[in-house]
Scaffold this motif. Structure first.
Motif, PDB file in Angstrom:
ATOM      1  N   VAL A  41      32.795  41.891  37.263  1.00 24.67           N
ATOM      2  CA  VAL A  41      33.202  42.291  38.614  1.00 24.67           C
ATOM      3  C   VAL A  41      34.611  42.873  38.553  1.00 24.67           C
ATOM      4  O   VAL A  41      35.518  42.262  37.994  1.00 24.67           O
ATOM      5  CB  VAL A  41      33.173  41.077  39.571  1.00 24.67           C
ATOM      6  CG1 VAL A  41      33.648  41.480  40.965  1.00 24.67           C
ATOM      7  CG2 VAL A  41      31.768  40.492  39.638  1.00 24.67           C
ATOM      8  N   ILE A  42      34.765  44.067  39.132  1.00 27.18           N
ATOM      9  CA  ILE A  42      36.080  44.701  39.152  1.00 27.18           C
ATOM     10  C   ILE A  42      36.485  44.934  40.597  1.00 27.18           C
ATOM     11  O   ILE A  42      35.735  45.506  41.379  1.00 27.18           O
ATOM     12  CB  ILE A  42      36.057  46.057  38.414  1.00 27.18           C
ATOM     13  CG1 ILE A  42      35.647  45.836  36.954  1.00 27.18           C
ATOM     14  CG2 ILE A  42      37.428  46.732  38.463  1.00 27.18           C
ATOM     15  CD1 ILE A  42      35.428  47.112  36.196  1.00 27.18           C
ATOM     16  N   GLY A  43      37.678  44.499  40.920  1.00 32.59           N
ATOM     17  CA  GLY A  43      38.190  44.706  42.272  1.00 32.59           C
ATOM     18  C   GLY A  43      38.849  43.439  42.797  1.00 32.59           C
ATOM     19  O   GLY A  43      39.094  42.492  42.047  1.00 32.59           O
ATOM     20  N   ASP A  44      39.120  43.441  44.076  1.00 33.05           N
ATOM     21  CA  ASP A  44      39.856  42.343  44.710  1.00 33.05           C
ATOM     22  C   ASP A  44      38.921  41.141  44.959  1.00 33.05           C
ATOM     23  O   ASP A  44      38.095  41.148  45.876  1.00 33.05           O
ATOM     24  CB  ASP A  44      40.426  42.874  46.037  1.00 33.05           C
ATOM     25  CG  ASP A  44      41.198  41.811  46.779  1.00 33.05           C
ATOM     26  OD1 ASP A  44      41.358  40.705  46.234  1.00 33.05           O
ATOM     27  OD2 ASP A  44      41.626  42.106  47.915  1.00 33.05           O
ATOM     28  N   LYS A  45      39.101  40.113  44.102  1.00 32.40           N
ATOM     29  CA  LYS A  45      38.203  38.944  44.151  1.00 32.40           C
ATOM     30  C   LYS A  45      38.244  38.199  45.483  1.00 32.40           C
ATOM     31  O   LYS A  45      37.304  37.516  45.869  1.00 32.40           O
ATOM     32  CB  LYS A  45      38.630  37.947  43.061  1.00 32.40           C
ATOM     33  CG  LYS A  45      38.082  38.260  41.694  1.00 32.40           C
ATOM     34  CD  LYS A  45      38.502  37.194  40.691  1.00 32.40           C
ATOM     35  CE  LYS A  45      40.000  36.999  40.698  1.00 32.40           C
ATOM     36  NZ  LYS A  45      40.604  36.317  39.602  1.00 32.40           N
ATOM     37  N   SER A  46      39.398  38.331  46.181  1.00 38.84           N
ATOM     38  CA  SER A  46      39.537  37.555  47.422  1.00 38.84           C
ATOM     39  C   SER A  46      38.481  37.963  48.456  1.00 38.84           C
ATOM     40  O   SER A  46      38.132  37.204  49.345  1.00 38.84           O
ATOM     41  CB  SER A  46      40.948  37.725  47.995  1.00 38.84           C
ATOM     42  OG  SER A  46      41.115  39.056  48.400  1.00 38.84           O
ATOM     43  N   ARG A  47      37.939  39.175  48.292  1.00 34.29           N
ATOM     44  CA  ARG A  47      36.888  39.620  49.218  1.00 34.29           C
ATOM     45  C   ARG A  47      35.596  38.804  49.072  1.00 34.29           C
ATOM     46  O   ARG A  47      34.685  38.923  49.878  1.00 34.29           O
ATOM     47  CB  ARG A  47      36.556  41.085  48.962  1.00 34.29           C
ATOM     48  CG  ARG A  47      37.702  42.000  49.297  1.00 34.29           C
ATOM     49  CD  ARG A  47      37.208  43.404  49.189  1.00 34.29           C
ATOM     50  NE  ARG A  47      38.273  44.347  49.387  1.00 34.29           N
ATOM     51  CZ  ARG A  47      38.114  45.655  49.362  1.00 34.29           C
ATOM     52  NH1 ARG A  47      36.923  46.140  49.134  1.00 34.29           N
ATOM     53  NH2 ARG A  47      39.109  46.463  49.554  1.00 34.29           N
TER      54      ARG A  47
END
Ligand code: PEP
Ligand code: MN
Length: 337
Positions: A41-47
């Motif tokens: 997974v790439i990107g802002d994990k908080s989402r």
């Protein structure tokens, strides 16, 4: 982070996880190994904080990836990658040698060299058409004319060709001729150039910067891969140290470190690492023993007259001897040369 799926997961569970992650605006990267399936997974994990992914069907566990490079990371892709250059596979059971002159000087020189290195066992022809020289008064390369000679050498020998690119314009021109781009040490952190070749699907030989750490190098690979081009081969070519006996210091430890941190194949260039012909055979053997996937060796029909890097270039006979010397060592480590 990576989502590790259970070994008995079915396709629809995998699809459900991917759709959920992507619905939150993150990117996924699926890696299906013989044992386990991993969703990177790439990107802002908080989402994903309210998603409870661990509870979805088929999910085994979530593992954080703390390194800033993801697509180049072994955690994202547990199997070693194989990069195809023409019909040559890099990263498999063959130990691949690419060889040729530092610079393409004229048609006869590159074609003659291509024939001799092929006879000795090289699988890819190298030659510089755009030369990033330390002095602006040194030979700068034949540019497109040189690329045409390289293409002719490929036509005669069947060897795929690799050439360095140094600018956005040279990428555009070289893309019409080469089977593999080379990013030289001096451009390893030229991020615009990396992004541009990332938009093509032409394989890339990414040399380590003169003073780059392994993490910086892997982040440079990430720049290329994040634009879509996953065909990256790393090349250790020596780093700057206090030692002056050799042109650079070959960081042999980079080979096992890269093998642990990344799935990308790694080459070694003992020619630029040492700058001196007498050390090339020992370091070639050391690189093979340490787990490198191949070598880049500078070969010139007459090194004394080379327009660049003559002192480190092997004449054809020495290159032939080097290949003979390496063969039993390759066999010992289960590789074919
Ligand atoms: C080359 O391969 O010709 C070259 C210039 O190498 P490096 O970028 O490693 O100095
Ligand atoms: Mn050179």
């Amino acid at each position: 982070m990576i989502i590790v799926m259970k070994s008995n997961t079915n396709e629809s569970d995998i699809k459900d996880v991917i759709s959920l992650v992507e619905s939150r605006g993150l990117q996924t990267h699926l890696s299906t190994g013989s044992q386990i399936t991993i969703i990177g997974v790439i990107g802002d994990k908080s989402r994903l904080s309210d998603c409870n992914i661990e509870l979805l069907n088929g999910v085994d566990k979530i593992v954080p990836v703390t390194e800033s490079y993801k697509l180049a990371n072994k955690k994202f892709h547990t199997n070693s990658s194989i990069v195809k250059v023409g019909n040559v596979e890099i990263g498999g059971s063959d130990f691949i040698i690419m060889a040729g002159p530092c610079a393409i000087e004229n048609k006869k020189q590159i074609i003659e060299t291509a024939h001799t290195i092929k006879k000795s066992g090289a699988k890819i022809l190298r030659g510089g058409a755009y030369k990033p020289r330390t002095s602006p008064y040194s030979f700068q390369g034949l540019e497109e004319e040189g690329l045409k000679y390289m293409a002719k050498a490929r036509e005669e020998t069947g060897l795929p060709i690799v050439c360095e690119v140094t600018s956005l314009k040279s990428v555009e021109t070289a893309a019409k001729y080469v089977d593999m781009f080379q990013i030289g040490a001096r451009n390893m952190q030229n991020f615009y150039l990396l992004k541009e070749i990332g938009k093509t699907n032409i394989p890339v030989l990414l040399k380590r910067g003169l003073s780059a750490t392994i993490d910086e190098w892997l982040n440079a690979a990430e720049y290329i891969m994040s634009e879509g081009n996953k065909n990256v081969v790393l090349c250790e070519r020596g780093i700057r140290t206090f030692e002056t006996a050799t042109r650079n210091t070959l960081d042999i430890s980079a080979i096992p470190v890269i093998k642990q941190k990344s799935h990308l194949p790694i080459f070694v260039d003992p020619s630029h690492a040492t700058g001196k012909r007498p050390y090339i055979n020992s370091l070639s053997k050391a690189s093979l023993a340490a787990g490198a996937d191949g070598l880049m060796i500078e070969v010139h029909p007459n090194p004394a007259e080379a327009l660049s890097d003559g002192p480190q270039s092997l004449p054809p006979k020495d290159f032939d001897d080097l290949c003979d010397e390496l063969r039993p060592f390759a066999k010992l480590v289960g590789k074919t040369l």
